[in-house]
Design an enzyme around this catalytic site. Structure first.
Site, PDB file in Angstrom:
ATOM      1  N   SER A   1      -9.136   7.844  -5.849  1.00  0.00           N
ATOM      2  CA  SER A   1      -8.716   9.037  -5.969  1.00  0.00           C
ATOM      3  C   SER A   1      -7.481   9.442  -5.683  1.00  0.00           C
ATOM      4  CB  SER A   1     -10.183   9.775  -5.374  1.00  0.00           C
ATOM      5  OG  SER A   1      -9.274   8.954  -4.541  1.00  0.00           O
TER       6      SER A   1
ATOM      7  N   LYS B   1      -7.586  12.389   1.301  1.00  0.00           N
ATOM      8  CA  LYS B   1      -6.758  13.051  -0.136  1.00  0.00           C
ATOM      9  C   LYS B   1      -5.951  14.170   0.638  1.00  0.00           C
ATOM     10  CE  LYS B   1     -11.396  13.212  -2.501  1.00  0.00           C
ATOM     11  NZ  LYS B   1     -10.595  11.351  -2.978  1.00  0.00           N
TER      12      LYS B   1
END
Lengths: 171, 166
Positions: free
Chosen positions: A69, A112
């Site tokens: 991701s 993230k």
């Protein structure tokens, strides 16, 4: 003959007694020594374990990120160095890559980028929608998104996460 | 003389760091004493009560319905909140006030818990900011130390009707 036998037995008895006493005293000191050594070892382990834990929590540590991701910034199985001071001094800023506890699974961590801090306006629609929709990040929360937008479950999926879940900043 | 003073200072700093770390780990992994303020948990916990919290349940994921937990506030990461766990992940929660005509309910998402104060009229809790992630919970309160008139284990929730298990 019986006299020498009796004398031999007596000598054997004395030898056994002395040997028994010697073994007992050795045993006692040995046991105490072993016990003492064990406790000292446990004490040192706890001491250095605590120091190491505090170092990891308050200063930083090395860890490995897995998952697609955050490509191309962080590839699968990259090893990164994270620092935890920014979190405690509330110095996390937009654009930082942070590691946080996952809101859907408290046992795992997510990695993230911070897109928005509290009060920011976030565009929440996908580029194919006709109308733009946006929402505001509530106080005490941050909005996270992975760099690999097509392949990342992040705040677009589970919403803004509370600042309290952030554990450190990868730099 | 300077070297002696420097050496002593370093030793002092070393000992301080050592025992500070041990104390911190003890507080984080075992438990500690803290003071709750605010009216949202009356009558179970009054304002300025001193309670004993343990942190082992959090690490072993042993928090259950009806436990009083202390957690980081979702709206202010600098402060802590002290509420009772009404629902775990997957539970159905009644979210309407008793005056509404239609009952509305929602499910607690995975990895979250639903908190409510015992003093329902005067408590900002999950009815206001929604379920909070389990990761914000810091410990479980199970014993009251002060005031001495109320010394002992904490009572069950006075709002038993809020627990729905279906």
């Amino acid at each position: 003959f019986s006299g020498s036998l009796a004398a031999a037995l007596k000598i054997e008895c004395i030898v056994e007694q002395t040997y028994g006493q010697w073994w007992q005293s050795l045993h006692r000191t040995m046991l105490r020594g072993v016990l003492g050594k064990t406790f000292r070892l446990i004490g040192y382990t706890i001491q250095y374990g605590c120091i190491a834990h505090c170092a990891f929590e308050y200063v930083g540590g090395v860890l490995m990120c897995s998952g697609p991701s955050m490509e191309p910034t962080i590839q699968n199985s990259d090893i990164v160095f994270a620092e935890n001071l920014s979190r405690h001094f509330y110095g996390i800023q937009r654009g930082d890559i942070v590691i946080a506890k996952s809101p859907s699974d408290p046992k795992s961590n997510i990695c993230k980028r911070v897109i928005g801090l509290e009060g920011d306006k976030i565009l929440t629609n996908s580029p194919s929608d006709f109308f733009k929709s946006h929402s505001y990040v509530p106080t005490g929360h941050v909005w996270l998104e992975g760099d690999n937008l097509q392949n990342s479950t992040d705040s677009r999926y589970y919403g803004p996460i509370p600042y309290g879940l952030i554990r450190g900043r990868i730099f």
